[in-house]
Design a protein around this motif. Structure first.
Motif, PDB file in Angstrom:
ATOM      1  N   ILE A 369      11.429  -5.195   3.035  1.00  0.00           N
ATOM      2  CA  ILE A 369      11.247  -6.449   2.295  1.00  0.00           C
ATOM      3  C   ILE A 369       9.807  -6.596   1.829  1.00  0.00           C
ATOM      4  O   ILE A 369       9.532  -7.026   0.694  1.00  0.00           O
ATOM      5  CB  ILE A 369      11.658  -7.644   3.182  1.00  0.00           C
ATOM      6  CG1 ILE A 369      13.171  -7.630   3.405  1.00  0.00           C
ATOM      7  CG2 ILE A 369      11.223  -8.969   2.555  1.00  0.00           C
ATOM      8  CD1 ILE A 369      13.659  -8.695   4.360  1.00  0.00           C
ATOM      9  N   GLN A 370       8.844  -6.204   2.668  1.00  0.00           N
ATOM     10  CA  GLN A 370       7.436  -6.286   2.274  1.00  0.00           C
ATOM     11  C   GLN A 370       7.143  -5.371   1.090  1.00  0.00           C
ATOM     12  O   GLN A 370       6.386  -5.734   0.180  1.00  0.00           O
ATOM     13  CB  GLN A 370       6.546  -5.933   3.459  1.00  0.00           C
ATOM     14  CG  GLN A 370       6.479  -7.013   4.526  1.00  0.00           C
ATOM     15  CD  GLN A 370       5.564  -6.637   5.665  1.00  0.00           C
ATOM     16  OE1 GLN A 370       5.624  -5.524   6.197  1.00  0.00           O
ATOM     17  NE2 GLN A 370       4.698  -7.560   6.061  1.00  0.00           N
ATOM     18  N   VAL A 371       7.737  -4.174   1.097  1.00  0.00           N
ATOM     19  CA  VAL A 371       7.533  -3.257  -0.029  1.00  0.00           C
ATOM     20  C   VAL A 371       8.103  -3.847  -1.310  1.00  0.00           C
ATOM     21  O   VAL A 371       7.474  -3.779  -2.382  1.00  0.00           O
ATOM     22  CB  VAL A 371       8.175  -1.886   0.282  1.00  0.00           C
ATOM     23  CG1 VAL A 371       8.149  -0.994  -0.948  1.00  0.00           C
ATOM     24  CG2 VAL A 371       7.433  -1.204   1.432  1.00  0.00           C
ATOM     25  N   ASP A 372       9.287  -4.439  -1.229  1.00  0.00           N
ATOM     26  CA  ASP A 372       9.878  -5.068  -2.412  1.00  0.00           C
ATOM     27  C   ASP A 372       9.040  -6.254  -2.893  1.00  0.00           C
ATOM     28  O   ASP A 372       8.911  -6.495  -4.101  1.00  0.00           O
ATOM     29  CB  ASP A 372      11.308  -5.530  -2.094  1.00  0.00           C
ATOM     30  CG  ASP A 372      12.255  -4.359  -1.846  1.00  0.00           C
ATOM     31  OD1 ASP A 372      11.954  -3.252  -2.329  1.00  0.00           O
ATOM     32  OD2 ASP A 372      13.275  -4.551  -1.153  1.00  0.00           O
ATOM     33  N   GLU A 373       8.473  -7.011  -1.959  1.00  0.00           N
ATOM     34  CA  GLU A 373       7.610  -8.129  -2.342  1.00  0.00           C
ATOM     35  C   GLU A 373       6.398  -7.644  -3.132  1.00  0.00           C
ATOM     36  O   GLU A 373       5.984  -8.288  -4.104  1.00  0.00           O
ATOM     37  CB  GLU A 373       7.143  -8.881  -1.091  1.00  0.00           C
ATOM     38  CG  GLU A 373       8.228  -9.710  -0.425  1.00  0.00           C
ATOM     39  CD  GLU A 373       7.725 -10.334   0.866  1.00  0.00           C
ATOM     40  OE1 GLU A 373       6.616  -9.972   1.317  1.00  0.00           O
ATOM     41  OE2 GLU A 373       8.445 -11.180   1.432  1.00  0.00           O
ATOM     42  N   MET A 374       5.847  -6.510  -2.722  1.00  0.00           N
ATOM     43  CA  MET A 374       4.666  -5.984  -3.410  1.00  0.00           C
ATOM     44  C   MET A 374       4.984  -5.601  -4.848  1.00  0.00           C
ATOM     45  O   MET A 374       4.136  -5.726  -5.734  1.00  0.00           O
ATOM     46  CB  MET A 374       4.113  -4.777  -2.651  1.00  0.00           C
ATOM     47  CG  MET A 374       3.600  -5.100  -1.247  1.00  0.00           C
ATOM     48  SD  MET A 374       2.341  -6.393  -1.215  1.00  0.00           S
ATOM     49  CE  MET A 374       1.006  -5.568  -2.031  1.00  0.00           C
ATOM     50  N   LYS A 375       6.205  -5.152  -5.108  1.00  0.00           N
ATOM     51  CA  LYS A 375       6.582  -4.808  -6.485  1.00  0.00           C
ATOM     52  C   LYS A 375       6.542  -6.043  -7.377  1.00  0.00           C
ATOM     53  O   LYS A 375       6.025  -5.994  -8.499  1.00  0.00           O
ATOM     54  CB  LYS A 375       7.982  -4.184  -6.497  1.00  0.00           C
ATOM     55  CG  LYS A 375       8.070  -2.834  -5.788  1.00  0.00           C
ATOM     56  CD  LYS A 375       9.490  -2.304  -5.809  1.00  0.00           C
ATOM     57  CE  LYS A 375       9.588  -0.972  -5.080  1.00  0.00           C
ATOM     58  NZ  LYS A 375      10.979  -0.445  -5.049  1.00  0.00           N
TER      59      LYS A 375
END
Length: 478
Positions: A369-375
């Protein structure tokens, strides 16, 4: 050592610059030190505490990376242990099937009371162990298969890159602040010069009326009005002097110089070749140097590595262990009757994670989820930076038009003032006409100086947005 070397070089550089400038660039009438913009930037990047802190943070993370690598190396330790037996352990054995040994604690068929039987069992127990026990030895472990530790090194590398980018960002910000302070000081000096010109014109007019009054061609009212005009300009001159001092203090603070020094910039805003600056600016939306985007990309990379570390928590680990020990035990005095016996062990420890209450699974979900937030954050940041770049280009073009307009206004105001001054000398224009022409000329000059300043600040903001200033030349080699 690298940080200390940078400090020594910066101090020597600063001392040499001021020594040479004190000998060559200091005039007799003005004790100020004249520094170019590049000299101010060079001194600031070698003396500013913020830059030193950023460089020290890189060194700290470098040691942190070495600490992570150290976990992959053998871990050797020495241990020593002493135990004193207070109450020895009693052991009982059932020997009913062995005739003649029934009295060693097992049940018997003798017609004894339960109380005497229990007492006999307790009395016939075997006490285990000796009074004193010692153990000395070395133990070592070496991870053979440790996926999480391997990936942790990549995390450390990314953290170092983040710290390096933070240092670069600090330098870019400091350079922008130095340029702002430098040109602000230049603006304050140019404004004071315009006010001095206005004051000189007002004093000349007041002197002229005084002479006319002395020969009887001017009234006392006209003399007083001219003197009041001079008095009204003098507070503006005082405020300009205060602005110069404040701008100078701000520049000294950014340069990391604790003592007050009369620093003056080279030239004036009117001497700046605006066309040359404009020619060096090519319309571009290359955001590869933007420090916010670069830090966000590194943060995304760090989160991806963290996700991989969480995924590797499912992998088995294998470690090599070895130990070499000496043991001794005795009764009575703990300082006598030592009987040391060495023994050694070599083995492999395999750990296979099976179930931990779903913790690993949930950690992986959080990391994804954190990786997707960064996108999404990057997409939003790119749009914001593009908007800021567009605004910066619009401001630059607007300021260019203002400079051209103000330049034409100054020329017209100068011609108008010259005509009114000549008319005033022959009595064809009133004092109010002359004063109005003087104020118009002063306002036009101040507007032109302000337009040039705004243009330069707009270019500085664009440079900081694009990260186009080469600050790597001032960063310590690694």
């Amino acid at each position: 050592m690298k940080t200390k070397r940078v400090l020594l070089i910066g101090y020597a550089m600063l001392t040499g610059i001021f020594a040479s400038l004190a000998a060559e660039n200091v005039t007799a009438a003005d004790s100020s030190v004249i520094l170019t913009l590049d000299q101010c930037i060079e001194i600031a990047l070698s003396q500013n505490p913020t830059i030193h802190v950023a460089d020290m943070e890189i060194d700290r993370l470098d040691f942190s990376r070495k600490e992570t690598i150290g976990q992959l190396l053998p871990n050797i330790s020495f241990t020593g242990m002493y135990n004193r037996m207070i109450a020895k352990q009693v052991a009982y054995m059932n020997m009913d099937n062995f005739p003649g040994f029934g009295d060693l604690g097992g049940d018997t068929d003798l017609p004894e009371s339960s109380e005497s039987s229990s007492k006999k069992k307790n009395d016939n127990g075997i006490k285990m162990g000796l009074d004193n026990s010692y153990q000395l030895g070395f133990s070592a472990s070496l991870p053979l298969i440790a996926p999480q530790l391997w990936k942790a090194i990549d995390i450390s590398d990314t953290q170092i890159l983040q710290s390096i980018e933070e240092a670069r960002s600090s330098r870019l910000s400091l350079v922008a602040q130095i340029k702002n302070a430098y040109y602000t000081l230049m603006l304050a000096r140019d404004s004071r010069q315009v006010i001095l010109q206005n004051l000189d014109m007002a004093r000349f007019t007041a002197t002229l009326y005084q002479k006319k009054f002395e020969v009887g061609t001017a009234s006392r009212f006209e003399v007083l009005r001219a003197n009041v005009a001079v008095a009204n300009i003098e507070p503006e001159l005082t405020r300009s002097e205060l602005s110069i001092k404040q701008a100078r203090l701000q520049l000294l603070l950014l340069m990391g110089i604790g003592q007050y020094i009369d620093i003056d910039p080279v030239g004036s805003l009117a001497d700046i070749d605006v066309q040359r600056i404009q020619a060096s600016i090519s319309p571009t939306f290359d955001l590869s140097g933007n420090t916010d985007l670069r830090k966000l990309d590194l943060n995304t990379q760090l989160l991806n590595n963290t996700l991989k570390v969480q995924q590797m928590a499912w992998y088995p680990t294998l470690a090599l262990t070895a130990s070499y020990n000496w043991t001794s035990s005795s009764d009575g005095n703990p300082l006598r009757n030592f009987r040391w016996n060495p023994y050694s062990v070599v083995g492999l420890t395999l750990s296979v994670p099976i179930y931990q209450g779903g913790m690993r699974y949930n950690r992986i979900k959080q990391a994804k989820i954190q990786v997707d937030e960064m996108k999404w954050q990057r997409e939003n940041l790119v749009n914001a930076v593009n908007t800021q770049v567009n605004v910066a280009y619009d401001n630059i073009n607007l300021n260019l038009k203002q400079i051209a307009s103000c330049g034409e206004t100054v020329n017209q105001a100068s011609v108008a003032h010259e005509i009114v001054a000549q008319s005033f000398e022959i009595g064809a224009a009133t004092y109010l006409d002359l004063r109005d022409a003087e104020l118009s000329l002063t306002t036009a000059r101040l507007s032109k100086v302000q337009a040039i300043y705004d243009y330069i600040i707009a270019t500085i903001n664009l440079e900081q947005l694009l990260g186009s200033y080469n600050v790597e030349q001032y960063m310590p080699a690694r």
